[in-house]
Design a protein around this motif. Structure first.
Motif, mmCIF file in Angstrom:
data_model
loop_
_atom_site.group_PDB
_atom_site.id
_atom_site.type_symbol
_atom_site.label_atom_id
_atom_site.label_comp_id
_atom_site.label_asym_id
_atom_site.label_seq_id
_atom_site.Cartn_x
_atom_site.Cartn_y
_atom_site.Cartn_z
ATOM 1 N N MET A 145 0.083 -32.087 -30.835
ATOM 2 C CA MET A 145 0.336 -31.715 -29.443
ATOM 3 C C MET A 145 -0.980 -31.442 -28.715
ATOM 4 N N GLY A 146 -1.931 -30.840 -29.434
ATOM 5 C CA GLY A 146 -3.231 -30.552 -28.830
ATOM 6 C C GLY A 146 -3.940 -31.829 -28.410
ATOM 7 N N HIS A 147 -3.887 -32.833 -29.254
ATOM 8 C CA HIS A 147 -4.523 -34.102 -28.915
ATOM 9 C C HIS A 147 -3.788 -34.778 -27.754
ATOM 10 N N TRP A 148 -2.484 -34.688 -27.767
ATOM 11 C CA TRP A 148 -1.666 -35.223 -26.668
ATOM 12 C C TRP A 148 -2.090 -34.601 -25.336
ATOM 13 N N LEU A 149 -2.285 -33.295 -25.334
ATOM 14 C CA LEU A 149 -2.662 -32.601 -24.108
ATOM 15 C C LEU A 149 -4.084 -32.933 -23.673
ATOM 16 N N GLU A 150 -4.974 -33.173 -24.640
ATOM 17 C CA GLU A 150 -6.342 -33.560 -24.300
ATOM 18 C C GLU A 150 -6.337 -34.867 -23.505
ATOM 19 N N ILE A 151 -5.534 -35.820 -23.967
ATOM 20 C CA ILE A 151 -5.452 -37.109 -23.261
ATOM 21 C C ILE A 151 -4.812 -36.924 -21.895
ATOM 22 N N ALA A 152 -3.776 -36.087 -21.840
ATOM 23 C CA ALA A 152 -3.098 -35.832 -20.564
ATOM 24 C C ALA A 152 -4.067 -35.259 -19.534
ATOM 25 N N PRO A 159 2.979 -28.996 -47.657
ATOM 26 C CA PRO A 159 3.179 -27.937 -48.657
ATOM 27 C C PRO A 159 4.082 -26.797 -48.209
ATOM 28 N N SER A 160 4.215 -26.628 -46.891
ATOM 29 C CA SER A 160 5.048 -25.530 -46.376
ATOM 30 C C SER A 160 5.439 -25.826 -44.933
ATOM 31 N N PRO A 161 6.492 -25.155 -44.439
ATOM 32 C CA PRO A 161 6.859 -25.316 -43.029
ATOM 33 C C PRO A 161 5.711 -24.951 -42.092
ATOM 34 N N LYS A 162 4.911 -23.965 -42.500
ATOM 35 C CA LYS A 162 3.785 -23.547 -41.670
ATOM 36 C C LYS A 162 2.739 -24.647 -41.567
ATOM 37 N N ALA A 163 2.543 -25.387 -42.661
ATOM 38 C CA ALA A 163 1.585 -26.496 -42.656
ATOM 39 C C ALA A 163 2.048 -27.596 -41.713
ATOM 40 N N PHE A 164 3.352 -27.864 -41.718
ATOM 41 C CA PHE A 164 3.888 -28.871 -40.801
ATOM 42 C C PHE A 164 3.753 -28.403 -39.356
ATOM 43 N N GLU A 165 4.006 -27.130 -39.129
ATOM 44 C CA GLU A 165 3.882 -26.567 -37.780
ATOM 45 C C GLU A 165 2.447 -26.683 -37.283
ATOM 46 N N LYS A 166 1.491 -26.441 -38.185
ATOM 47 C CA LYS A 166 0.081 -26.558 -37.818
ATOM 48 C C LYS A 166 -0.250 -28.001 -37.446
ATOM 49 N N PHE A 167 0.275 -28.921 -38.230
ATOM 50 C CA PHE A 167 0.056 -30.341 -37.948
ATOM 51 C C PHE A 167 0.639 -30.709 -36.580
ATOM 52 N N ALA A 168 1.867 -30.275 -36.317
ATOM 53 C CA ALA A 168 2.522 -30.577 -35.045
ATOM 54 C C ALA A 168 1.730 -29.991 -33.871
ATOM 55 N N THR A 169 1.144 -28.821 -34.078
ATOM 56 C CA THR A 169 0.339 -28.191 -33.033
ATOM 57 C C THR A 169 -0.913 -29.012 -32.749
ATOM 58 N N GLN A 170 -1.519 -29.542 -33.808
ATOM 59 C CA GLN A 170 -2.715 -30.376 -33.631
ATOM 60 C C GLN A 170 -2.367 -31.688 -32.930
ATOM 61 N N GLU A 183 -13.603 -29.526 -33.104
ATOM 62 C CA GLU A 183 -13.996 -30.559 -34.065
ATOM 63 C C GLU A 183 -13.272 -30.350 -35.391
ATOM 64 N N GLN A 184 -13.096 -29.074 -35.763
ATOM 65 C CA GLN A 184 -12.392 -28.757 -37.004
ATOM 66 C C GLN A 184 -10.917 -29.161 -36.915
ATOM 67 N N ASP A 185 -10.309 -28.950 -35.749
ATOM 68 C CA ASP A 185 -8.912 -29.352 -35.547
ATOM 69 C C ASP A 185 -8.761 -30.858 -35.772
ATOM 70 N N TYR A 186 -9.685 -31.622 -35.200
ATOM 71 C CA TYR A 186 -9.615 -33.071 -35.339
ATOM 72 C C TYR A 186 -9.876 -33.512 -36.779
ATOM 73 N N GLN A 187 -10.775 -32.808 -37.441
ATOM 74 C CA GLN A 187 -11.059 -33.138 -38.839
ATOM 75 C C GLN A 187 -9.805 -32.936 -39.690
ATOM 76 N N ARG A 188 -9.115 -31.821 -39.474
ATOM 77 C CA ARG A 188 -7.916 -31.526 -40.248
ATOM 78 C C ARG A 188 -6.774 -32.485 -39.902
ATOM 79 N N LEU A 189 -6.646 -32.808 -38.620
ATOM 80 C CA LEU A 189 -5.607 -33.755 -38.205
ATOM 81 C C LEU A 189 -5.857 -35.116 -38.852
ATOM 82 N N GLY A 190 -7.105 -35.559 -38.808
ATOM 83 C CA GLY A 190 -7.448 -36.832 -39.415
ATOM 84 C C GLY A 190 -7.220 -36.837 -40.916
ATOM 85 N N GLU A 191 -7.554 -35.738 -41.579
ATOM 86 C CA GLU A 191 -7.368 -35.642 -43.026
ATOM 87 C C GLU A 191 -5.894 -35.688 -43.396
#
Length: 204
Positions: free
Chosen positions: A80-87, A67-78, A8-16
């Motif tokens: 991808m996570g949602h993509w895999l949930e649908i898959a 704010p940082s490459p790590k923040a973008f990487e975290k976003f991309a991971t989220q 739920e936290q992952d989705y909250q952050r992705l949505g934000e």
């Protein structure tokens, strides 16, 4: 690489993150869900990393968007996570539940979701003609397209000139899950038939 189920936290952050980047044309989480549903259910799965420019809009080329490459990487991971949930949901034949946000009055509209689905169809639009041309299966698109075009700028493109009733909207929204599943099965069957035909040809 394995991805853990989204929390739920992952989705909250992705949505934000998507909401923060909305002024630059980023999709909402609801629209992203519809977009991914079309890519999964459609003719051929497309890697979400290839769709980041579409998902993020102008923010994709804005170095200050994250704010940082790590923040973008975290976003991309989220993402991808949602993509895999649908898959997983579609591959296992489980009920697909679209991500539909309510407005400030608590009303669910579903237009953003349907517009995202429609946008996903544009990527392999010519191949979607296979569904349009199938009299039996094409009906699965009806509720999704009705929602996608409900407020189209061109009145002639709208299913109802003065907007749909609450009852009609509820009916369309209630049909989304079955529609996505039917579309997924339609194209999965076609892919399997093509693979079988290719295999038989190679055997000969």
């Amino acid at each position: 690489m394995k991805f853990k189920p989204m929390t739920e936290q992952d989705y909250q952050r992705l949505g934000e993150t998507l909401s923060r980047l909305a002024p630059q044309g980023a999709m909402s989480l609801e629209k992203l869900d519809g977009f991914f549903a079309a890519l999964h259910a459609g003719p051929e799965a497309i890697k979400p990393v290839d769709c980041l420019p579409t998902i993020l809009g102008a923010a994709f080329d804005d170095e200050a968007a994250f704010p940082s490459p790590k923040a973008f990487e975290k976003f991309a991971t989220q993402v991808m996570g949602h993509w895999l949930e649908i898959a997983r949901t579609l591959e296992k034949g489980e009920d697909f539940h679209p991500w539909l946000d309510a407005d400030e009055h608590g009303v669910v509209h579903g237009n953003d979701w349907a517009e995202g689905f429609s946008e996903g169809m544009q990527i392999l639009y010519d191949d979607w003609a296979l569904l349009f041309d199938d009299a039996e299966a094409a009906g699965a698109l009806a509720p999704i397209m009705a929602l996608a075009f409900e407020h189209h700028p061109d009145p002639e493109m709208r299913p109802f000139l003065d907007g749909a009733s609450a009852e009609q909207k509820a009916e369309w929204l209630g049909e989304i899950s079955a529609s996505v599943a039917q579309i997924y099965r339609f194209f999965a069957t076609l892919r399997q038939e093509m693979e079988d035909a290719e295999s038989e040809a190679n055997d000969d």
